[in-house]
Design a protein around this motif. Structure first.
Motif, short mmCIF file in Angstrom:
data_model
loop_
_atom_site.label_atom_id
_atom_site.label_comp_id
_atom_site.label_asym_id
_atom_site.label_seq_id
_atom_site.Cartn_x
_atom_site.Cartn_y
_atom_site.Cartn_z
N ALA A 153 61.96 35.58 6.36
CA ALA A 153 62.99 34.57 6.57
C ALA A 153 62.34 33.42 7.34
CB ALA A 153 64.16 35.15 7.36
N CYS A 154 61.80 32.46 6.60
CA CYS A 154 61.07 31.36 7.22
C CYS A 154 61.32 30.09 6.41
CB CYS A 154 59.58 31.67 7.28
SG CYS A 154 58.81 31.88 5.64
N HIS A 155 60.75 28.97 6.86
CA HIS A 155 60.84 27.72 6.13
C HIS A 155 59.49 27.43 5.48
CE1 HIS A 155 61.39 23.05 6.16
NE2 HIS A 155 61.61 23.57 4.97
N THR A 188 50.84 10.84 4.50
CA THR A 188 52.12 10.59 5.13
C THR A 188 52.97 11.85 5.16
OG1 THR A 188 52.07 8.29 4.39
CG2 THR A 188 54.21 9.18 5.05
N ALA A 189 53.01 12.57 4.02
CA ALA A 189 53.80 13.80 3.95
C ALA A 189 53.29 14.84 4.93
CB ALA A 189 53.78 14.34 2.52
N MET A 190 51.97 14.95 5.07
CA MET A 190 51.40 15.93 5.98
C MET A 190 51.64 15.55 7.44
SD MET A 190 47.85 16.82 3.96
CE MET A 190 47.27 18.07 5.11
N LYS A 191 51.60 14.26 7.74
CA LYS A 191 51.89 13.82 9.11
C LYS A 191 53.34 14.15 9.49
CE LYS A 191 48.46 10.10 9.20
NZ LYS A 191 48.23 8.63 9.07
N ARG A 195 56.98 17.79 11.86
CA ARG A 195 58.31 17.61 12.45
C ARG A 195 59.40 18.29 11.61
NH1 ARG A 195 55.90 12.41 13.18
NH2 ARG A 195 56.88 11.60 11.28
N GLU A 196 59.02 18.99 10.56
CA GLU A 196 60.01 19.57 9.65
C GLU A 196 60.20 21.07 9.84
OE1 GLU A 196 58.97 18.16 5.71
OE2 GLU A 196 58.79 16.12 6.45
N ASP A 197 59.68 21.58 10.97
CA ASP A 197 59.94 22.97 11.39
C ASP A 197 59.63 23.97 10.28
OD1 ASP A 197 60.72 24.94 13.21
OD2 ASP A 197 62.76 25.00 12.41
N ALA A 198 58.45 23.82 9.68
CA ALA A 198 58.02 24.76 8.63
C ALA A 198 57.01 25.75 9.20
CB ALA A 198 57.40 23.99 7.46
N GLU A 199 57.19 27.02 8.87
CA GLU A 199 56.21 28.03 9.27
C GLU A 199 55.09 28.15 8.25
OE1 GLU A 199 60.09 30.00 10.90
OE2 GLU A 199 59.58 28.54 9.36
N VAL A 200 55.36 27.79 7.00
CA VAL A 200 54.37 27.85 5.92
C VAL A 200 54.35 26.51 5.20
CG1 VAL A 200 53.67 29.02 3.79
CG2 VAL A 200 54.79 30.33 5.61
N PHE A 221 48.53 24.19 15.00
CA PHE A 221 49.86 24.22 15.61
C PHE A 221 50.55 25.57 15.44
CE2 PHE A 221 50.56 19.37 14.88
CZ PHE A 221 49.67 19.10 15.91
N GLY A 222 49.87 26.53 14.79
CA GLY A 222 50.47 27.84 14.58
C GLY A 222 51.20 27.96 13.26
N VAL A 223 50.85 27.09 12.32
CA VAL A 223 51.46 27.10 10.99
C VAL A 223 50.48 27.77 10.01
CG1 VAL A 223 52.32 25.64 9.10
CG2 VAL A 223 52.79 25.02 11.47
N LEU A 224 51.02 28.45 8.98
CA LEU A 224 50.17 28.98 7.91
C LEU A 224 50.09 27.93 6.82
CD1 LEU A 224 48.59 31.36 6.71
CD2 LEU A 224 50.74 32.22 5.76
#
Length: 252
Positions: A153-155, A188-191, A195-200, A221-224
């Protein structure tokens, strides 16, 4: 075959993977690795233009006229999706369409090694899938995203050009963004991704030093982060990454 729909149907009926269109040759389908004519007569420049312009709108055609190249995804009803590549060449306009399966294969469907499941279960880091064109990078990544979608259950955020595999949310919430439609470019999308609270986060392709640096930053930042790189081996991927940066930044 007088319409694009008929050409797509013929390709799918023969279980082809790619459709090649260009003046001076018949429509060609790649079937089991071989280019096979779908008819005996050659295509005319006017025929090619009529086919190719019939499935794009006016702004997309204007972009093609300005840049002489165009990449996009096209849905043939509910039968299949295609990744389309239009280009100008000596005989006029040409195109290649690659079939994108309508169903996202699982890692089990692909017969993938167990290590890919272990990697997909990671919570953070940078995962690069590499290989030449047509080696299955996008299909592999789609299967790994499907596994996460089914188990966490992630974003999940994807940034692609164009969107190939369409995912429906199962356990995860999935946001798919297409470069050119939903963001001006990968950078731009990666920057904004931070801020879009995605884990993956899936990035379609790391093309330059800036996107590589952004991918490393997101992973820190701790994102996969998943991405593709056009290299032929794991060692070549490390070299490509390091050499993309200026000499003074390479030791980092």
């Amino acid at each position: 075959m007088t319409t694009m729909a008929e050409l797509f149907d013929a390709l799918l009926a023969r279980k082809g993977s790619d459709l090649h269109l260009g003046a001076g040759k018949p429509p060609l389908a790649r079937i089991r690795g071989e280019l096979t004519p779908l008819r005996t007569s050659s295509c005319t420049p006017l025929e090619i233009e009529n086919w190719l312009f019939s499935i794009i709108d006016a702004p997309t055609r204007a972009k093609l006229e300005a840049e002489n190249d165009l990449d996009f995804a096209y849905a043939h009803g509910d039968k299949a999706r295609f990744r389309a590549s239009y280009f100008r060449k000596t005989t006029g306009l040409g195109a290649v369409f690659r079939v994108i399966p309508s169903k996202v294969a699982s890692l089990a469907d692909l017969g993938a090694p167990a290590v890919l499941t272990l990697i997909a279960n990671e919570q953070r880091g940078l995962v690069l899938v590499t290989g030449p064109t047509g080696s299955g990078k996008s299909t592999t990544l789609a299967a790994m995203i499907r596994h996460i979608n089914e188990t966490r259950a992630c974003h999940i955020l994807t940034i692609e050009d164009p969107i190939e595999f369409v995912h429906s949310s199962i356990k995860a919430r999935i946001t798919q963004r297409e470069v050119g439609k939903h963001a001006p470019d990968f950078q731009t999308a990666m920057k904004n991704a931070g801020r879009e609270d995605a884990e993956v986060i899936l990035v379609g392709e790391l093309r330059n030093a800036e996107t590589m640096a952004l991918a490393l930053r997101l992973a820190s930042f701790g994102v996969l982060v998943f991405a593709t790189v056009h290299t032929n081996s794991a060692p070549a991927t490390i070299d490509r990454f390091v050499n993309a940066f200026p000499a003074e930044d390479q030791p980092m």
